[in-house]
Design an enzyme around this catalytic site. Structure first.
Site, PDB file in Angstrom:
ATOM      1  N   ARG A   1       0.798  -1.224   0.000  1.00 24.76           N
ATOM      2  CA  ARG A   1       0.000   0.000   0.000  1.00 24.76           C
ATOM      3  C   ARG A   1       0.832   1.277   0.000  1.00 24.76           C
ATOM      4  O   ARG A   1       0.569   2.191  -0.784  1.00 24.76           O
ATOM      5  CB  ARG A   1      -0.936   0.036   1.224  1.00 24.76           C
ATOM      6  CG  ARG A   1      -2.212  -0.738   1.045  1.00 24.76           C
ATOM      7  CD  ARG A   1      -2.692  -1.330   2.343  1.00 24.76           C
ATOM      8  NE  ARG A   1      -1.775  -2.376   2.752  1.00 24.76           N
ATOM      9  CZ  ARG A   1      -1.900  -3.654   2.399  1.00 24.76           C
ATOM     10  NH1 ARG A   1      -2.932  -4.046   1.724  1.00 24.76           N
ATOM     11  NH2 ARG A   1      -1.000  -4.544   2.750  1.00 24.76           N
ATOM     12  N   THR A   2       1.833   1.349   0.872  1.00 23.97           N
ATOM     13  CA  THR A   2       2.549   2.620   1.006  1.00 23.97           C
ATOM     14  C   THR A   2       3.286   2.951  -0.284  1.00 23.97           C
ATOM     15  O   THR A   2       3.195   4.073  -0.798  1.00 23.97           O
ATOM     16  CB  THR A   2       3.516   2.565   2.203  1.00 23.97           C
ATOM     17  OG1 THR A   2       2.777   2.179   3.358  1.00 23.97           O
ATOM     18  CG2 THR A   2       4.159   3.910   2.458  1.00 23.97           C
TER      19      THR A   2
ATOM     20  N   ARG B   1      11.669   3.906   2.890  1.00 22.11           N
ATOM     21  CA  ARG B   1      11.278   2.896   3.885  1.00 22.11           C
ATOM     22  C   ARG B   1      12.509   2.058   4.171  1.00 22.11           C
ATOM     23  O   ARG B   1      13.171   1.573   3.240  1.00 22.11           O
ATOM     24  CB  ARG B   1      10.138   2.014   3.377  1.00 22.11           C
ATOM     25  CG  ARG B   1       9.868   0.833   4.309  1.00 22.11           C
ATOM     26  CD  ARG B   1       8.624   0.070   3.986  1.00 22.11           C
ATOM     27  NE  ARG B   1       7.436   0.787   4.405  1.00 22.11           N
ATOM     28  CZ  ARG B   1       6.215   0.250   4.454  1.00 22.11           C
ATOM     29  NH1 ARG B   1       6.036  -1.019   4.133  1.00 22.11           N
ATOM     30  NH2 ARG B   1       5.179   0.947   4.846  1.00 22.11           N
TER      31      ARG B   1
ATOM     32  N   LYS C   1      26.364  -4.014  -4.189  1.00 22.01           N
ATOM     33  CA  LYS C   1      27.820  -3.922  -4.336  1.00 22.01           C
ATOM     34  C   LYS C   1      28.450  -3.292  -3.105  1.00 22.01           C
ATOM     35  O   LYS C   1      29.642  -3.005  -3.091  1.00 22.01           O
ATOM     36  CB  LYS C   1      28.160  -3.081  -5.577  1.00 22.01           C
ATOM     37  CG  LYS C   1      27.561  -3.623  -6.869  1.00 22.01           C
ATOM     38  CD  LYS C   1      27.890  -2.701  -8.049  1.00 22.01           C
ATOM     39  CE  LYS C   1      27.113  -3.127  -9.290  1.00 22.01           C
ATOM     40  NZ  LYS C   1      27.278  -2.162 -10.404  1.00 22.01           N
TER      41      LYS C   1
ATOM     42  N   HIS D   1       5.646   6.133  11.176  1.00 18.42           N
ATOM     43  CA  HIS D   1       5.035   6.003   9.841  1.00 18.42           C
ATOM     44  C   HIS D   1       4.044   7.176   9.713  1.00 18.42           C
ATOM     45  O   HIS D   1       2.829   6.980   9.770  1.00 18.42           O
ATOM     46  CB  HIS D   1       4.317   4.646   9.765  1.00 18.42           C
ATOM     47  CG  HIS D   1       3.970   4.190   8.388  1.00 18.42           C
ATOM     48  ND1 HIS D   1       4.023   5.001   7.279  1.00 18.42           N
ATOM     49  CD2 HIS D   1       3.554   2.982   7.932  1.00 18.42           C
ATOM     50  CE1 HIS D   1       3.651   4.299   6.204  1.00 18.42           C
ATOM     51  NE2 HIS D   1       3.365   3.066   6.574  1.00 18.42           N
TER      52      HIS D   1
END
Ligand code: NCD
Length: 328
Positions: free
Chosen positions: A65-66, A114, A93, A142
């Protein structure tokens, strides 16, 4: 004729890091803007306010969703999205977070981060020259979820002041409930907050300390409980439930096997199903940030009080209001 929307001026050029950064005036204005944008879109219109602007999501953790709603919000404002995938990037890397952020910052007007580590947010904001939207920093916060949750309550119940809400489930590692408790207690005259969590998964003391002055100033009743009771269910305007943040316990060095066992043992006392809602008011809502696992039964889905799928849609409009205000 193109609609004229008014951005929330205090957000212009700002990172969105924490639910604590918003005033009541900001929240009211964001809610109004989100509802105006919803009306415009649902009447079949489009918005081109961010034409030519570029957003890059940097998601070091899974999301449905986010991620998708931030991308859809940017596109519905006429902007563009860089499809950056951590899994196939130079992160593999050994590139540092700061260098990855600097890179995407060079191509973008706004970043959405996130990350499983709480401290990653500050590192990213430090490395970026453009605003960074916190889409979840570990068990921290959040903030855009708290804003969309507040919009959901306002739109569904008509007001946020005066409500009784229960935050239920993994209150220890759940970042949505940390942000929501901070945002609501700081800005709204809630009647009562129930914090319903099994032993070992209670709301962290630092969050309780953070909200205690606001709770006292506003005379909000705060009650902790280990499980749901008919009294709690019957008293609430909002039952806000959450899943066990299993991945955070599995990742923790100390294991926290006890907490996971406690959650399993407490499951039946937390479960929201059709039978449980027999005790609930006719006018109330059940919310969940989603994804659900087994704390919220599918037999609730057809109940009009089940607001969690509508909550996802409010998320689109709230993220449009945020991006528009930050970039317009
Ligand atoms: C939440 C999250 O990522 O914190 N999901 C979301 O953004 N809607 C809740 C969760 O994962 O349990």
């Amino acid at each position: 004729m193109p609609a004229i929307f008014t951005p929330v001026a205090s957000l212009k050029g700002q990172s969105v890091a924490s639910a604590t950064q918003f005033s009541r005036a900001d929240i009211d204005a964001l809610i109004q803007l989100a509802l105006d944008m919803r009306a415009h879109i649902e009447a079949g219109n489009t918005i081109d306010a961010l034409h030519g602007r570029v957003m890059t999501p940097l998601f070091f953790e899974d999301s449905s969703r986010t991620l998708s709603s931030f991308c859809a919000a940017m596109m519905r404002l006429g902007g563009n999205v860089v499809n950056f995938k951590v899994e196939t990037s130079s992160v593999n890397k050994g590139e540092t977070l700061q260098d990855t952020v600097r890179t995407l910052d060079a191509y973008s007007d706004v970043l959405v981060l996130r990350h499983p580590k709480e401290e990653a947010l500050e590192q990213a904001i430090g490395a970026a020259t453009h605003p960074v939207m916190n889409a979840g920093n570990g068990a921290g916060e959040h903030p855009s979820q708290a804003l969309l949750d507040t919009l959901t309550i306002h739109a569904e119940l008509g007001a946020v002041d005066g409500i009784t809400i229960a935050l239920i489930g993994d209150l220890k590692k759940g970042r949505t409930v940390h942000s929501l408790l901070k945002l609501l207690t700081h800005n709204f005259d809630l009647k009562k907050v129930y914090l319903v969590a099994p032993a070992g998964l209670e709301m962290p003391q630092e969050v309780l300390d953070h909200v205690s002055a606001d709770v006292q100033r506003r005379g909000i009743q705060l009650e902790q409980a280990a499980g749901l009771t008919p009294t709690i269910v019957g008293d609430c305007d909002v039952l806000y439930t959450t899943r066990l943040q299993k991945e955070r316990f599995e990742a923790s060095a100390t294991g926290d096997a006890d907490a996971m066992a406690a959650f399993a043992a407490a499951k039946s006392g937390l479960l929201i199903d059709k039978a449980r809602l027999a005790d609930a008011k006719a006018k109330m809502i059940v919310m969940h940030p989603l994804p659900r696992v087994d704390e919220l039964s599918v037999d609730v889905d057809s109940d009009p009080r089940a607001a969690y799928f509508r909550q996802m849609r409010y998320g689109l409009f709230m993220r449009m209001a945020i991006l528009f205000s930050v970039l317009a």
